[in-house]
Write a protein that holds these residues in place. Structure first.
Motif, short mmCIF file in Angstrom:
data_model
loop_
_atom_site.label_atom_id
_atom_site.label_comp_id
_atom_site.label_asym_id
_atom_site.label_seq_id
_atom_site.Cartn_x
_atom_site.Cartn_y
_atom_site.Cartn_z
N GLY A 106 0.67 -1.18 0.17
CA GLY A 106 0.18 0.12 -0.15
C GLY A 106 0.85 1.40 0.05
O GLY A 106 0.17 2.33 0.12
N ILE A 107 1.90 1.24 -0.17
CA ILE A 107 2.91 2.44 0.16
C ILE A 107 3.31 2.84 -1.34
O ILE A 107 3.63 2.28 -2.30
N ASP A 108 3.45 4.38 -1.49
CA ASP A 108 4.08 4.69 -2.80
C ASP A 108 5.39 4.96 -2.86
O ASP A 108 6.11 5.12 -1.65
N GLU A 109 6.19 4.92 -3.86
CA GLU A 109 7.40 5.24 -3.87
C GLU A 109 8.15 6.43 -3.15
O GLU A 109 9.07 6.46 -2.47
N ALA A 110 7.66 7.58 -3.48
CA ALA A 110 7.84 8.73 -2.71
C ALA A 110 7.97 8.64 -1.40
O ALA A 110 8.77 9.14 -0.63
N THR A 111 6.91 7.98 -0.69
CA THR A 111 6.46 7.95 0.74
C THR A 111 7.58 7.00 1.30
O THR A 111 8.42 7.23 2.45
N LEU A 141 11.82 -0.91 -3.24
CA LEU A 141 10.46 -1.35 -2.67
C LEU A 141 9.99 -2.44 -3.60
O LEU A 141 10.53 -2.61 -4.61
#
Length: 142
Positions: A106-111, A141
């Motif tokens: 559920g996480i995006d690359e920038a975060t 990731l």
């Protein structure tokens, strides 16, 4: 907070001698020698133990940072590479490379990258080592 300990014993001269290191509670114990430190001989060495401490500390700090941001990692795997080179007539640690792979649903690359950088800057072992050696990070990731 508890005080953590480790011990070492060395017998003999620098190039032909040998030693043992162990953590205070006995979780890790290993042999070391001139060849394991300055060549490619069997056994461990102080720089390898620093790498183990740093990779463990960073992985925990990164996991905490992810959880604080609302993400539960399935896993965080980190390799730390401690570079030792000849400097000023002796040897010194000249850099540390952290390579981490996080499986974080559920996480995006920038975060992911932002939290990884925060862990690199703030894990206790990074904070200890960074004044003396530059620390780089490659975070992927999964």
């Amino acid at each position: 907070m508890p005080i953590r300990t480790a011990s070492a014993r060395w017998e003999g001269n620098l190039t032909e001698g040998s030693g043992t290191v162990k953590t205070g509670k006995g979780g890790l114990q290993g042999n070391y020698s001139f060849k394991s430190r300055f060549e490619e001989g069997e056994g461990t060495n102080p720089e390898e133990l620093i790498a183990a401490a740093h990779s463990g500390c960073f992985s925990m700090a990164f996991s905490k940072g992810l959880a604080d941001a609302g993400f539960t990692p399935t896993s965080v795997e980190t390799v730390a590479k401690v570079r030792m080179d000849k400097v000023d007539g002796g040897f010194g640690v000249t850099g540390i490379e952290l390579e981490t792979v996080g499986d974080v649903p559920g996480i995006d690359e920038a975060t992911f990258q932002k939290i990884a950088e925060g862990a690199k800057e703030n894990c206790p072992i990074s904070r200890l080592l960074s004044p003396g050696a530059p620390i780089t990070l490659v975070a992927k990731l999964a």
